[in-house]
Design a protein around this motif. Structure first.
Motif, PDB file in Angstrom:
ATOM      1  N   LEU A 300       0.831  -1.208   0.000  1.00 47.06           N
ATOM      2  CA  LEU A 300       0.000   0.000   0.000  1.00 47.06           C
ATOM      3  C   LEU A 300       0.865   1.257   0.000  1.00 47.06           C
ATOM      4  CD1 LEU A 300      -2.826  -1.019   2.507  1.00 47.06           C
ATOM      5  CD2 LEU A 300      -3.000  -0.801   0.021  1.00 47.06           C
ATOM      6  N   LEU A 301       1.976   1.233   0.736  1.00 47.89           N
ATOM      7  CA  LEU A 301       2.874   2.383   0.744  1.00 47.89           C
ATOM      8  C   LEU A 301       3.516   2.574  -0.624  1.00 47.89           C
ATOM      9  CD1 LEU A 301       4.662   2.100   4.216  1.00 47.89           C
ATOM     10  CD2 LEU A 301       2.513   3.232   3.611  1.00 47.89           C
ATOM     11  N   MET A 302       3.814   1.473  -1.309  1.00 54.21           N
ATOM     12  CA  MET A 302       4.352   1.566  -2.671  1.00 54.21           C
ATOM     13  C   MET A 302       3.372   2.271  -3.601  1.00 54.21           C
ATOM     14  SD  MET A 302       5.994  -2.255  -2.953  1.00 54.21           S
ATOM     15  CE  MET A 302       6.268  -2.164  -4.715  1.00 54.21           C
ATOM     16  N   VAL A 303       2.081   2.073  -3.359  1.00 52.64           N
ATOM     17  CA  VAL A 303       1.053   2.693  -4.200  1.00 52.64           C
ATOM     18  C   VAL A 303       1.012   4.204  -3.990  1.00 52.64           C
ATOM     19  CG1 VAL A 303      -1.430   2.844  -4.624  1.00 52.64           C
ATOM     20  CG2 VAL A 303      -0.348   0.603  -4.308  1.00 52.64           C
ATOM     21  N   VAL A 304       1.196   4.649  -2.738  1.00 52.10           N
ATOM     22  CA  VAL A 304       0.974   6.072  -2.442  1.00 52.10           C
ATOM     23  C   VAL A 304       2.243   6.915  -2.465  1.00 52.10           C
ATOM     24  CG1 VAL A 304      -1.020   5.466  -1.021  1.00 52.10           C
ATOM     25  CG2 VAL A 304       1.191   5.823   0.081  1.00 52.10           C
ATOM     26  N   ILE A 305       3.415   6.300  -2.391  1.00 51.52           N
ATOM     27  CA  ILE A 305       4.632   7.089  -2.135  1.00 51.52           C
ATOM     28  C   ILE A 305       4.935   8.104  -3.231  1.00 51.52           C
ATOM     29  CG2 ILE A 305       6.206   5.347  -3.110  1.00 51.52           C
ATOM     30  CD1 ILE A 305       8.144   6.152  -0.807  1.00 51.52           C
ATOM     31  N   THR A 306       4.773   7.730  -4.496  1.00 49.52           N
ATOM     32  CA  THR A 306       5.093   8.688  -5.563  1.00 49.52           C
ATOM     33  C   THR A 306       4.061   9.808  -5.640  1.00 49.52           C
ATOM     34  OG1 THR A 306       3.974   7.317  -7.229  1.00 49.52           O
ATOM     35  CG2 THR A 306       6.329   6.953  -6.909  1.00 49.52           C
ATOM     36  N   PHE A 307       2.832   9.542  -5.201  1.00 51.90           N
ATOM     37  CA  PHE A 307       1.818  10.602  -5.158  1.00 51.90           C
ATOM     38  C   PHE A 307       2.164  11.622  -4.074  1.00 51.90           C
ATOM     39  CE2 PHE A 307      -0.451   7.089  -7.172  1.00 51.90           C
ATOM     40  CZ  PHE A 307      -1.049   7.735  -8.238  1.00 51.90           C
ATOM     41  N   VAL A 308       2.718  11.144  -2.958  1.00 50.54           N
ATOM     42  CA  VAL A 308       3.153  12.066  -1.902  1.00 50.54           C
ATOM     43  C   VAL A 308       4.333  12.897  -2.396  1.00 50.54           C
ATOM     44  CG1 VAL A 308       4.030  12.237   0.451  1.00 50.54           C
ATOM     45  CG2 VAL A 308       2.323  10.503  -0.104  1.00 50.54           C
ATOM     46  N   GLY A 309       5.262  12.257  -3.126  1.00 48.61           N
ATOM     47  CA  GLY A 309       6.377  13.002  -3.700  1.00 48.61           C
ATOM     48  C   GLY A 309       5.889  14.080  -4.651  1.00 48.61           C
ATOM     49  N   ARG A 310       4.913  13.748  -5.481  1.00 47.38           N
ATOM     50  CA  ARG A 310       4.335  14.723  -6.417  1.00 47.38           C
ATOM     51  C   ARG A 310       3.629  15.856  -5.649  1.00 47.38           C
ATOM     52  NH1 ARG A 310       2.870  13.765 -11.778  1.00 47.38           N
ATOM     53  NH2 ARG A 310       2.939  11.497 -11.425  1.00 47.38           N
ATOM     54  N   LEU A 311       2.949  15.500  -4.547  1.00 46.10           N
ATOM     55  CA  LEU A 311       2.279  16.509  -3.729  1.00 46.10           C
ATOM     56  C   LEU A 311       3.274  17.544  -3.205  1.00 46.10           C
ATOM     57  CD1 LEU A 311      -0.275  17.516  -2.202  1.00 46.10           C
ATOM     58  CD2 LEU A 311       0.401  15.964  -0.340  1.00 46.10           C
ATOM     59  N   SER A 312       4.453  17.092  -2.804  1.00 49.18           N
ATOM     60  CA  SER A 312       5.450  18.020  -2.266  1.00 49.18           C
ATOM     61  C   SER A 312       5.963  18.976  -3.327  1.00 49.18           C
ATOM     62  CB  SER A 312       6.622  17.239  -1.654  1.00 49.18           C
ATOM     63  OG  SER A 312       7.500  16.751  -2.647  1.00 49.18           O
ATOM     64  N   ASP A 313       5.909  18.573  -4.603  1.00 46.22           N
ATOM     65  CA  ASP A 313       6.285  19.489  -5.680  1.00 46.22           C
ATOM     66  C   ASP A 313       5.274  20.617  -5.815  1.00 46.22           C
ATOM     67  OD1 ASP A 313       8.648  18.209  -6.532  1.00 46.22           O
ATOM     68  OD2 ASP A 313       7.510  16.757  -7.720  1.00 46.22           O
ATOM     69  N   LYS A 314       4.062  20.382  -5.379  1.00 45.88           N
ATOM     70  CA  LYS A 314       3.001  21.396  -5.504  1.00 45.88           C
ATOM     71  C   LYS A 314       2.885  22.267  -4.257  1.00 45.88           C
ATOM     72  CE  LYS A 314       0.237  18.563  -8.672  1.00 45.88           C
ATOM     73  NZ  LYS A 314       0.531  19.409  -9.856  1.00 45.88           N
ATOM     74  N   VAL A 315       2.885  21.639  -3.065  1.00 51.19           N
ATOM     75  CA  VAL A 315       2.644  22.403  -1.837  1.00 51.19           C
ATOM     76  C   VAL A 315       3.921  22.717  -1.076  1.00 51.19           C
ATOM     77  CG1 VAL A 315       0.362  21.337  -1.637  1.00 51.19           C
ATOM     78  CG2 VAL A 315       2.278  20.372  -0.345  1.00 51.19           C
ATOM     79  N   LEU A 358       5.267   7.215   8.118  1.00 54.73           N
ATOM     80  CA  LEU A 358       6.609   7.016   7.576  1.00 54.73           C
ATOM     81  C   LEU A 358       6.718   7.508   6.144  1.00 54.73           C
ATOM     82  CD1 LEU A 358       9.463   5.789   7.403  1.00 54.73           C
ATOM     83  CD2 LEU A 358       8.374   3.572   6.936  1.00 54.73           C
ATOM     84  N   VAL A 359       5.707   7.262   5.327  1.00 50.19           N
ATOM     85  CA  VAL A 359       5.795   7.606   3.906  1.00 50.19           C
ATOM     86  C   VAL A 359       5.873   9.116   3.685  1.00 50.19           C
ATOM     87  CG1 VAL A 359       3.374   7.869   3.195  1.00 50.19           C
ATOM     88  CG2 VAL A 359       4.983   6.679   1.693  1.00 50.19           C
ATOM     89  N   LEU A 360       5.430   9.903   4.654  1.00 48.99           N
ATOM     90  CA  LEU A 360       5.555  11.352   4.540  1.00 48.99           C
ATOM     91  C   LEU A 360       7.016  11.792   4.582  1.00 48.99           C
ATOM     92  CD1 LEU A 360       2.584  12.521   6.811  1.00 48.99           C
ATOM     93  CD2 LEU A 360       2.636  12.263   4.319  1.00 48.99           C
ATOM     94  N   PHE A 361       7.863  10.991   5.216  1.00 54.15           N
ATOM     95  CA  PHE A 361       9.302  11.254   5.201  1.00 54.15           C
ATOM     96  C   PHE A 361       9.981  10.568   4.015  1.00 54.15           C
ATOM     97  CE2 PHE A 361       7.954  11.422   9.662  1.00 54.15           C
ATOM     98  CZ  PHE A 361       8.386  12.688  10.011  1.00 54.15           C
ATOM     99  N   SER A 362       9.633   9.322   3.780  1.00 56.22           N
ATOM    100  CA  SER A 362      10.294   8.541   2.739  1.00 56.22           C
ATOM    101  C   SER A 362      10.088   9.139   1.354  1.00 56.22           C
ATOM    102  CB  SER A 362       9.769   7.095   2.762  1.00 56.22           C
ATOM    103  OG  SER A 362      10.064   6.464   3.980  1.00 56.22           O
ATOM    104  N   ALA A 363       8.935   9.729   1.120  1.00 53.12           N
ATOM    105  CA  ALA A 363       8.645  10.303  -0.191  1.00 53.12           C
ATOM    106  C   ALA A 363       9.335  11.639  -0.404  1.00 53.12           C
ATOM    107  CB  ALA A 363       7.131  10.463  -0.368  1.00 53.12           C
ATOM    108  N   ILE A 364       9.636  12.360   0.670  1.00 53.99           N
ATOM    109  CA  ILE A 364      10.062  13.751   0.556  1.00 53.99           C
ATOM    110  C   ILE A 364      11.566  13.939   0.752  1.00 53.99           C
ATOM    111  CG2 ILE A 364       9.676  16.099   1.392  1.00 53.99           C
ATOM    112  CD1 ILE A 364       7.249  14.642   0.151  1.00 53.99           C
TER     113      ILE A 364
END
Length: 448
Positions: A300-315, A358-364
């Protein structure tokens, strides 16, 4: 590699960026494949190499060997980090990926304690040291490599793929270990079955080496090589990292502490916490069930991690990282209590809460940390600060937790530890400058 320049902006073809990201991520797959296998087979490894020790002491020794490989990581960072600044990221990454694979493979061929006595755990320790030194040079250079290839406006997205590799490697290793544990008898697993996952690391490393050899050097480093900058001696460069860039080093180490305490709590300590510690208190769940639940969370984290990374490019990076720190402080205790409650549903949601924080750190952070340093010290400064922090606080998490829970009898220590890490991370994020959509320090703006 660099397709062209528009004004003062470097432009790289998207296909080249994708190959660079994939080649960098394969090293993380190799590294975390080993961690997944080791974490899930820790009980079996304990029986193979620490048979003369009591159960609690054997568990601490098994995780102690795991932790030693992290204690040696700063030496790998000291060697391979500055080397990446001097001879290039690509050459160092080619060397580290094969060394990591050889260290993991070696563990799979070491005879048991029953066969060669004390020499067995000593050889295990040596294999972990090789793995630790190579890993010390791998991650900082890989983060640097991806960050220097990625367009400024999408660096968060591309950086998150590095940790997608982490999750892939860990889930792959954990899945193989789980399948072997389920299909083999205890005796077969103990005598030969546990070796299979470690032996598979060699072909995985060979694939990584092949992919990395096909790449050119990162655009930022190639641009640096064109300047007339006089290179310092290695000793002078190391001194300058600590004297001139110490604020960046401190910020990097603090952010890495927070990230990796959360990371290793979930991936290294929780498998044993669920299958050994909680069952002793009559609140745990079955070994196979706990392993499957953790793998599901990782997927599940694999599914969301790149979306969180993309979110950080925006916000921006800072809002996402602050949310992660707040999550550690507020949600760690409820998550641990859910895990302690027992039952598959409760355990799953407890693990999922930990994973989503955790994914909020791992993605960013793979896109954030390289932006703390200038190009000519980026791989060195990042590798040294990253590995010092990981060795002291990340890789020791499982050992410290085993000792604290065993010594105090308080099963909530994982939550307390995560909360402390969250506070430290929040302070670091407060003092960090926003880096989203901005060029790396010392580099031209990048598009692609």
């Amino acid at each position: 590699m660099v397709e062209g320049q528009s004004g003062d902006t470097q432009v790289v073809e998207p296909a080249v960026i994708n190959r660079a990201v994939g080649a960098a991520a394969i090293g993380n797959i190799t590294e975390w494949y080993d961690f997944g296998v080791y974490g899930y087979l820790a009980t079996t490894i304990q029986k193979v190499f620490f048979t003369d020790l009591p159960a609690s002491a054997g568990q601490i020794a098994t995780f102690g060997v795991f932790a030693v490989s992290f204690l040696i990581r700063p030496f790998g960072g000291l060697i391979f980090g500055p080397l990446g600044d001097r001879i290039g990221r690509k050459k160092v990454l080619s060397l580290t990926v094969i060394l990591m694979a050889l260290g993991t493979f070696a563990l799979g061929v070491i005879p048991s304690y029953g066969a060669i006595g004390l020499a067995a755990p000593i050889l295990v320790l040596l294999a972990r040291l090789v793995q630790g030194i190579s890993t010390g040079g791998e991650y900082g250079n890989a983060m640097t490599f991806i960050a220097e290839y990625a367009p400024d406006r999408r660096r968060g997205f591309f950086g998150s793929w590095l940790e997608f590799g982490t999750l892939t490697g860990y889930a792959f290793g954990a899945t193989i270990a789980t399948v072997l544990s389920a299909v083999l008898s205890d005796q077969a697993l103990l005598t030969w079955g546990w070796r299979i996952p470690f032996l598979l690391a060699l072909p995985l490393g060979a694939v990584g080496l092949y992919l990395r050899q096909r790449l050119e050097e990162s655009p930022a480093y190639a641009q640096l090589q064109k300047t007339e900058r006089e290179k310092e001696s290695l000793g002078a460069e190391l001194r300058s990292v600590f004297t001139k860039y110490w604020p960046a080093m401190v910020l990097c180490a603090g952010l890495v502490l927070t990230w990796n305490v959360a990371n290793y709590m979930l991936t290294s300590y929780l498998p044993t916490y669920l299958t050994e510690t909680l069952p002793a208190q009559h609140t745990g769940i079955g070994k196979t069930a706990s392993e499957i639940l953790q793998i599901v969370v990782l997927v599940l984290l694999m599914v969301v991690i790149t979306f969180v990374g993309r979110l950080s490019d925006k916000v921006g990076r800072k809002p996402v990282l602050l949310a992660g720190c707040l999550g550690l402080v507020v949600l760690s205790l409820p998550a641990v209590l859910l895990v302690r409650a027992g039952g598959n549903t409760s355990t799953f949601f407890g693990l999922l809460v930990m994973g989503l924080v955790l994914v909020l750190f791992s993605a960013i952070l793979p896109s954030t940390l390289p932006a703390l340093f200038l190009t000519h010290v980026r791989a060195g400064g990042l590798s040294i600060a990253f590995n010092l922090s990981v060795s002291l606080f990340g890789g020791t998490t499982a050992t410290v937790m085993s000792a604290l829970v065993s010594g105090t009898g308080d099963l909530n220590w994982p939550a307390y530890y995560l909360m402390i890490a969250g506070v430290i991370g929040g302070v670091c994020v407060y003092f960090m400058r926003e880096t989203a959509r901005k060029p790396l320090p010392g580099s031209l703006p990048r598009d692609g």
